[in-house]
Design an enzyme around this catalytic site. Structure first.
Site, PDB file in Angstrom:
ATOM      1  N   ASN A 124     -10.321   0.047   0.378  1.00 26.89           N
ATOM      2  CA  ASN A 124      -8.823  -0.128   0.505  1.00 26.89           C
ATOM      3  C   ASN A 124      -8.360  -0.415  -0.985  1.00 26.89           C
ATOM      4  O   ASN A 124      -8.512  -1.709  -1.228  1.00 26.89           O
ATOM      5  CB  ASN A 124      -8.331  -1.030   1.470  1.00 26.89           C
ATOM      6  CG  ASN A 124      -6.717  -1.034   1.417  1.00 26.89           C
ATOM      7  OD1 ASN A 124      -6.121  -0.464   0.624  1.00 26.89           O
ATOM      8  ND2 ASN A 124      -5.959  -1.461   2.644  1.00 26.89           N
TER       9      ASN A 124
ATOM     10  N   HIS B 263      -2.592   6.747   3.291  1.00 24.43           N
ATOM     11  CA  HIS B 263      -3.294   5.584   2.540  1.00 24.43           C
ATOM     12  C   HIS B 263      -4.593   5.563   3.025  1.00 24.43           C
ATOM     13  O   HIS B 263      -4.854   5.351   4.396  1.00 24.43           O
ATOM     14  CB  HIS B 263      -2.238   4.606   2.928  1.00 24.43           C
ATOM     15  CG  HIS B 263      -2.813   3.208   2.675  1.00 24.43           C
ATOM     16  ND1 HIS B 263      -3.486   3.005   1.435  1.00 24.43           N
ATOM     17  CD2 HIS B 263      -3.143   2.068   3.493  1.00 24.43           C
ATOM     18  CE1 HIS B 263      -4.165   1.640   1.575  1.00 24.43           C
ATOM     19  NE2 HIS B 263      -3.534   1.037   2.723  1.00 24.43           N
TER      20      HIS B 263
ATOM     21  N   CYS C 224       0.712  -1.087   0.077  1.00 28.40           N
ATOM     22  CA  CYS C 224       0.137  -0.022   0.014  1.00 28.40           C
ATOM     23  C   CYS C 224       0.701   1.428   0.065  1.00 28.40           C
ATOM     24  O   CYS C 224       0.282   2.366  -0.250  1.00 28.40           O
ATOM     25  CB  CYS C 224      -0.897  -0.086   1.148  1.00 28.40           C
ATOM     26  SG  CYS C 224      -1.809  -1.489   1.331  1.00 28.40           S
TER      27      CYS C 224
END
Length: 340
Positions: free
Chosen positions: A293, A263, A123
């Site tokens: 996500n 993030h 990520c």
């Protein structure tokens, strides 16, 4: 945990000149998930802030997500790409182990047959890629780099595990990073800070060829395995410390930050990070509510959302920070300049 912070001060400076994004058309809502696992909309929103996520069709893969994001960039900014030096795809869900997803994107779009490679940093991948590309340009090796953060996490999600399947979606964001002809004043990319903790890798992984990590047996599911509690602890401890190191290296303060782009892993993590850093939520951009996500895509998706909404003004300070499996983290401070 080892970490390093560096100021980018090579002989050449770089700046983002174009941006594009793409998410699949198919929506997977919380109500849809209620039909798959024991969960409900209230439970998901309360714990994650997510209401829906975008999911690839059977024909879509990470390379097609990337190609669509780059095509969006081309359609909006019409950049000259004949002199492109490097295509860098940041992903943990490549179409194949090899050839690289970057090579597939080059072919799909008919881009120049330049160096093309993938980068794996989960990520935090997009910011790792931005850091690498900036170093390439600073050194004089390259002048123009296409950086794509993309993941098709639905391909590796276990939709019988309610602790993980509620989190993940698919998407891609792309930027064009070019040598900046303006070598006066403050650079656009100011400073980078990042680090890793391989000992925590056991808390977030997907198996491949190894049966154990750091001597600990792994679950051979070929899908995402996550210890959410440990990842949460890592994020809320590491990101505030990393942002502080980033600001100190650049000689800046929290009050100097105009926009924060963390993030988009979980809204509760974002809220906790903002509380610990002192950055207000109203100055924080995320895509968690509607996209979930999307791993390496979350930060470029949120950056492009800010562009589309007209949030950014020349000279504003944008602070981006990613974290994820590895365990890894990385941040970049950016002085905004108009695109094009």
């Amino acid at each position: 945990m080892s970490a390093a912070a560096t100021t980018l001060s090579g002989p050449y400076r770089s700046r983002i000149t174009a941006i594009g994004d793409y998410v699949p058309e198919r929506r997977l809502t919380n109500e849809d998930l209620e039909k798959l696992v024991e969960t409900n909309d209230e439970w998901i929103v309360q714990r994650t802030g997510i209401r829906e996520r975008r999911i690839c069709s059977p024909e879509e893969t990470t390379s097609t997500l990337c190609a669509n994001a780059v095509q969006n960039l081309i359609d909006r900014y019409h950049p000259e790409l004949e002199d492109l030096d490097l295509i860098l795809v940041c992903t943990t869900t490549p179409d194949f182990i090899f050839p690289s997803t970057a090579c597939l994107v080059q072919h799909q779009l008919g881009l120049p047959k330049v160096t093309a490679m993938d980068l794996s940093a989960a990520c935090a991948g997009f910011l790792y890629g931005l850091h690498l590309a900036d170093g390439m340009i600073a050194s004089g090796l390259h002048r123009k780099v296409l950086i794509i953060g993309a993941d098709a996490l639905s391909k590796i999600t276990d939709y019988t595990d309610r602790t993980t399947c509620i989190l993940f979606g698919d998407g891609a964001g792309a930027v064009l990073l070019e040598r900046d002809p303006d070598d006066t004043g403050e650079p656009s990319l100011i400073a980078y800070s990042g680090g890793s903790d391989g000992g925590g890798g056991i808390h977030l992984y997907q198996t491949h060829t190894a049966a154990a990590m750091n001597g600990i047996p792994v679950k051979d599911t070929r899908t995402i395995v996550q210890n959410g509690r440990e990842v949460y602890k890592f994020a809320v401890q590491t990101v505030p410390a990393g942002t502080e190191a980033l600001l100190q290296k650049a000689g800046l303060r929290t009050s100097d930050v105009d926009w924060f782009i963390p993030h988009s892993a979980n809204l509760r993590i974002i809220e906790s990070v903002c509380e610990r850093t002192g950055i207000p939520m109203e100055r924080t951009l995320h895509t968690i509510q509607w996209f979930g996500n999307t791993s390496a895509a979350t930060i470029p998706l949120a950056l492009d959302m800010g562009v589309k909404q007209g949030n950014f003004r020349d000279g504003q300070l944008i602070l981006m920070y990613g974290f994820g499996g590895g365990l890894v983290h990385g941040g970049q401070s950016l002085r905004w300049k108009a695109l094009g």
